[in-house]
Structures are given as C-alpha cells and as structure tokens.
Enzyme design. Structure first.
Site, PDB file in Angstrom:
ATOM      1  N   GLU A   5      50.263  48.791  39.335  1.00  0.00           N
ATOM      2  CA  GLU A   5      49.206  49.728  38.779  1.00  0.00           C
ATOM      3  C   GLU A   5      50.197  51.106  38.300  1.00  0.00           C
ATOM      4  O   GLU A   5      50.023  52.207  38.815  1.00  0.00           O
ATOM      5  CB  GLU A   5      48.203  50.287  39.691  1.00  0.00           C
ATOM      6  N   ASN A  10      51.680  43.707  38.047  1.00  0.00           N
ATOM      7  CA  ASN A  10      50.140  43.669  38.768  1.00  0.00           C
ATOM      8  C   ASN A  10      49.472  44.949  38.375  1.00  0.00           C
ATOM      9  O   ASN A  10      49.754  46.033  38.796  1.00  0.00           O
ATOM     10  CB  ASN A  10      50.299  43.674  40.392  1.00  0.00           C
ATOM     11  N   HIS A  58      39.268  42.986  39.964  1.00  0.00           N
ATOM     12  CA  HIS A  58      38.380  43.500  40.987  1.00  0.00           C
ATOM     13  C   HIS A  58      36.807  43.576  39.951  1.00  0.00           C
ATOM     14  O   HIS A  58      37.039  44.492  39.283  1.00  0.00           O
ATOM     15  CB  HIS A  58      38.661  44.688  41.508  1.00  0.00           C
ATOM     16  N   GLU A 113      43.661  39.372  42.573  1.00  0.00           N
ATOM     17  CA  GLU A 113      42.818  40.093  43.551  1.00  0.00           C
ATOM     18  C   GLU A 113      41.311  40.075  43.435  1.00  0.00           C
ATOM     19  O   GLU A 113      40.614  41.035  43.197  1.00  0.00           O
ATOM     20  CB  GLU A 113      43.405  41.636  43.780  1.00  0.00           C
ATOM     21  N   ASP A 124      37.649  39.827  43.743  1.00  0.00           N
ATOM     22  CA  ASP A 124      36.534  40.145  44.228  1.00  0.00           C
ATOM     23  C   ASP A 124      35.400  40.560  43.251  1.00  0.00           C
ATOM     24  O   ASP A 124      35.650  41.095  42.368  1.00  0.00           O
ATOM     25  CB  ASP A 124      36.681  41.219  45.496  1.00  0.00           C
TER      26      ASP A 124
END
Ligand code: G3I
Length: 498
Positions: A153, A194, A230, A262, A264
């Site tokens: 990030e 990432n 996400h 990641e 979700d």
C-alpha cells in the site's frame, strides 16, 4: 449470527429435500484447486488458530498457503525496540508445516505497522530500524515463506505515491531498495508489491502499472503483484468483471505473477434479504476466482480470512459477512461458488431455484393476496399438484410468495412460472416492493390468458432502498370471479450469458 436459510443449507446439509439437488459437498478447496491449476490460500489469525478447533480444521483442510494476518508485521513482532517476538509466526509456521502448507509473508514494509518506538521524524533512524527489521525477518523466515509482500500500500487512490511516513522520510527509492534487500537476503522467495483498489481499471490501477514499469526499468527484482480484492458491494452490487479481466491481462503482460491476495466481499449495506446479499457475494466471488483462472499470470487466490466470526471488517468497519464460512463455521453460498469456479462449472446460483414452487409438498410458503388459495392434486400438464386461487373479488387477487429473504439489490433475478387462466384474461406477474422509498410495483411479466397452461416468466433488476420492509411476487390480472392456477414457480439469479 443468523443461521443460514434452508435454501442454501441444502447445498451444505441437504435440508429441504424437495429442493435438494446437491449432496453436501465438503471437498477440500485445495484438492479442487490442484485440478484447476490454482493455488488457494487464506489469511489466518494466531488467536483462533490456537483457541478454535473448528477454525483450525478449516484452515488445515482447505488451503495450500496461509498468510499470517498480522503475525509477520513489524509492530507486532518488534513491539519493543530490539526485542523481537516471533512466537506467533513460529506457531503459525509449525501449523502450516504440519499440514503441508506454505506461508505467504505479509508484509515487510508498510506504513501502518511501524512500531511506536521508531523515531519516524529521523529518516536515518527510521531507515536503519527498517533495514534491521527486514534483514531479521527475512532471515527468521527463510525457507518457510515462499512469497513476500515486500511493500504494501504505497499508492494513493489517484495512483500517485501515497504521502506515507516512509515515502516522506525515505523518498521514492525506498521501494526499490526494499525489493533489492529482500532479494539479497532471501534469493529463493518471490517478491511482490501488494495494494488495494487496483483490481479494476482506474487511476490507482494505472498508478500501479506506472510503479511496476518504473521498478522493472530499474531492474528491481519484483516477481509479482498482489491485488488485495477487498470488495465492497455498495448499492450497485455488481463487479466490473470485464474491467477486472482487462486489468489482470495488462499486468500479466509485464511478465508478473498475479495474486488476488486479500479477497473478501462486504455485503452488509446491500438492500434486501440476507439470502440475497449472500447470493450477490457468491456471484462476486465466483467472478473473481473465474477471472483468475482465465488469466495465465494469475496463480493464487487468497481469502482475507476464513470465517465471518474473525473478519477484520467486523472489528474495523462494522458487522458484515465477507468470507466463505459464516460465524458458526457453516459453509456459505460463496464457498460453493468457489467450488463451482474451480470445477469449471457455471455458478449454481444461475440455475438452482431459490424457492419451491412445485406444490408437490404443499403450498411451500405461497398464499393469496385475496380470495382463497388451495393446493389441488393433479390437473397440471404433467399431472402434478397445482396452487389454485378461487373466490377472487379483485383483479389483483392471486397467488403470492414472500421473496423478501432472497431478493437483494445488485442481482438480476429470473422468476418463471406456469399459469392457467381463462382465455383472453390478462395475467401478470408483479413484485410489490415496500422499502425506504415507499411502496411500488414492478412488472415481471405480462401475458394474455390462453385457457391452457402457459409460461409467465421475466427478469428483474432490483433497485431497492434499505431498509427493505418486504418484497412479494404475485400473479394478478383476470377479472374477479375467475380462478388463477399456478405451478412450476422457479426463481434463480439471472446470470449474464457467456
Ligand atoms: O491483538 C491485539 C490485542 O491484543 C489488543 O488488545 C488490540 C487493541 O487494539 O489490538 C490487537 O491487535 C489488532 C490486530 O489487528 C489483531 O486484531 C491491531 O490493533 C489491529 O490494528 C490489527 O488490524 C489489522 C490491520 O490489517 C492492521 O494491521 C487487521 O487485523 C488485518 O486484517 C488488516 O489487514 C490488512 C492487510 O494487512 C493489508 N491490506 C488491508 C487489510 C485490511 O485492513
């Protein structure tokens, strides 16, 4: 947390035999992924791994690779200067080794996990502490971490470098330096960048491309990119699947390995029923796994957790159900969507009915908006039971079913039925929606009676406004005094063709 509604637990436990076309399916995801040529992973948290046997069993059974959710971050490891605490990651590493799993290292360089004792105002001190941490962490985990999120990030939403403490203190070069140090300390590990918000085309995804191109132009040893994924199914509730695929393709064209790192899918603020929201989640998860399967550069899908019971979303944002197993560790439609994608099959939500409209086992939740509803034996074209509404005193009287639980915004639905009304009588299928925007009626299908059994089917894209009071599907139209007969009601998600 609510138990799953019967319709999907038929997919897990076989309840509702009238609907049960699918036996319970507990095949390990990693076994399906092996056949599909994909690596499947999950982020794991140290506490439940130690304290919750059900969670630990799922973690061991279903995944090739585990990402320590927090145990490999700088602040948790070096909470106190010079005193490194690797007990948690050592426990997770032992767990993974026992289960033939590898570790995905997350993350060496991240602004949000700098220990509080680091003097970030002093660039030299910060740099020295960071280099020392990286060297120690890479050394401690050499041979047990196969992939590292070296930098996490570092981009802002506009695609420029984020004004992080690390960027402000150490400047642009700190990213390249981190990758070079990682390669030197662990030549065998794959080195990834990432980030979130880079899954579909947009300014941040474009910024990621520029960052990757810049690093590659400097011969920085970057092996891949983690697209966190996400997903927040806000009112539209639809992912730009074509855009995601195009974005993966252009990143893959740079020779990078891609991970959905990641995954979700938040659904709490989708208007509609719980079942419907989880169907929207399942459709989104299916699309992500399918997109990764179709992109040669995409090798790994990692979910950011296993059970809703331990999701970061509930701790950080609010109650939600973003993962594959619910709070009770019961499989959700999203898990079955992953199974379908890994098997190369269409998502089952496009074909499995959300209600039992056969009337073979009785009225199955149907009633009438007026008049008298009863289930009669025989009389359909296949000699089956049928629902008959008689004594109708209004044109809008007819058979109805409460669809509130399984309808949600963000999905299109196909609702099909067979009706029998007198020849020439108008007959319509209608949704009555009561939500924050008031009460309104949406036409699903309209036809002219033939006096024989005929199809009354249509597709609806719902525009619901939370909170939703209720949504009912019903048949209406023939003049008072005329009966309406109904059979074979099937409601599925209407999936895009192809
Ligand atoms: O374990 C301690 C507990 O002992 C203490 O009482 C409590 C007090 O706040 O903190 C607990 O640690 C928390 C930890 O999660 C475990 O729950 C930290 O405060 C909290 O900051 C930490 O949040 C994590 C967050 O990253 C920040 O590191 C989340 O669990 C984790 O899911 C989240 O994951 C990030 C990825 O690393 C990067 N991509 C985004 C993703 C979601 O934010």
């Amino acid at each position: 947390m609510r138990r799953l509604w019967c319709v999907w637990t038929l997919w897990a436990t076989g309840c509702g035999q009238a609907l049960g076309k699918r036996a319970p399916d507990d095949v390990p995801l990693r076994a399906l992924a092996d056949k599909a040529g994909l690596v499947v992973g999950a982020a794991v948290s140290w506490e439940p791994l130690q304290q919750d046997p059900g969670y630990a069993a799922l973690a061991a059974r279903h995944f090739h690779v585990l990402t320590p959710e927090n145990a490999l971050k700088w602040a948790p490891i070096e909470h106190t200067e010079g005193a490194r605490d690797t007990r948690r990651i050592d426990d997770i590493a032992r767990f993974a080794a026992r289960n033939g799993q590898s570790l995905r290292g997350h993350t060496l360089v991240w602004d949000l996990e700098i220990p509080s004792w680091v003097d970030t105002a002093d660039a030299h001190a910060l740099d020295a502490a960071l280099v020392s941490h990286m060297r120690a962490t890479l050394s401690e985990n050499r041979g047990r971490v196969g992939v590292w999120d070296v930098v996490n990030e570092a981009l802002a939403d506009d695609g420029q470098r984020a004004p992080t403490v690390l960027h402000n203190a150490l400047g642009e070069p700190h990213i390249a330096q981190a990758f070079r140090l990682a390669r030197a300390e662990d030549p065998d590990a794959k080195l990834f960048y990432n980030d979130y918000g880079v899954l579909w085309p947009g300014p941040k995804a474009d910024g990621l491309l520029r960052l990757v191109d810049s690093l590659q132009a400097q011969d920085v040893p970057i092996d891949g990119v983690g697209l966190q994924s996400h997903v927040h199914l806000v009112p539209e509730g639809r992912l730009d699947h074509a855009g995601i695929r195009a974005n993966l393709k252009r990143l893959g064209e740079r020779g990078l390995e891609l991970h959905l790192s990641e995954v979700d899918v938040r659904v709490a603020d989708l208007a509609g029923g719980h079942t419907g929201r989880l169907l929207a989640q399942a459709q989104a998860v299916y699309g992500l796994v399918d997109a990764c399967l179709d992109e040669p550069a995409c090798t790994t899908v990692t979910f950011w957790g296993i059970s809703d019971r331990y999701s970061w979303v509930d701790r950080t944002i609010g109650p939600d159900d973003p993962l594959l197993w619910d709070d009770d560790l019961v499989p959700k439609p999203a898990l079955f969507a992953v199974q379908d994608a890994l098997r190369g099959k269409p998502w089952r939500g496009c074909s499995d009915s959300l209600l039992d409209g056969s009337f073979e086992a009785g009225a199955a939740g149907f009633s009438s908006t007026g008049g008298r509803a009863s289930v009669e034996r025989g009389g359909t074209s296949e000699g089956r039971h049928r629902l008959v509404v008689t004594d109708r005193t209004e044109a809008w009287h007819g058979p109805q079913v409460d669809a509130s639980e399984w309808l949600a915004e963000g999905l299109d639905y196909r609702i099909s039925a067979k009706v029998k009304v007198p020849k020439g009588a108008p007959v319509n299928a209608t949704l009555r929606i009561e939500d924050a925007a008031g009460t309104r009626y949406v036409s699903v299908a309209a036809a002219q009676g033939t006096g024989a059994w005929q199809a009354l089917s249509g597709v609806v894209a719902l525009d619901l406004h939370a909170p939703v009071g209720s949504v009912h599907w019903y048949v209406e139209g023939p003049p008072p005094g005329q009966d309406i007969e109904l059979d074979g009601v099937v409601a599925t998600v209407a999936c895009p063709s192809g």
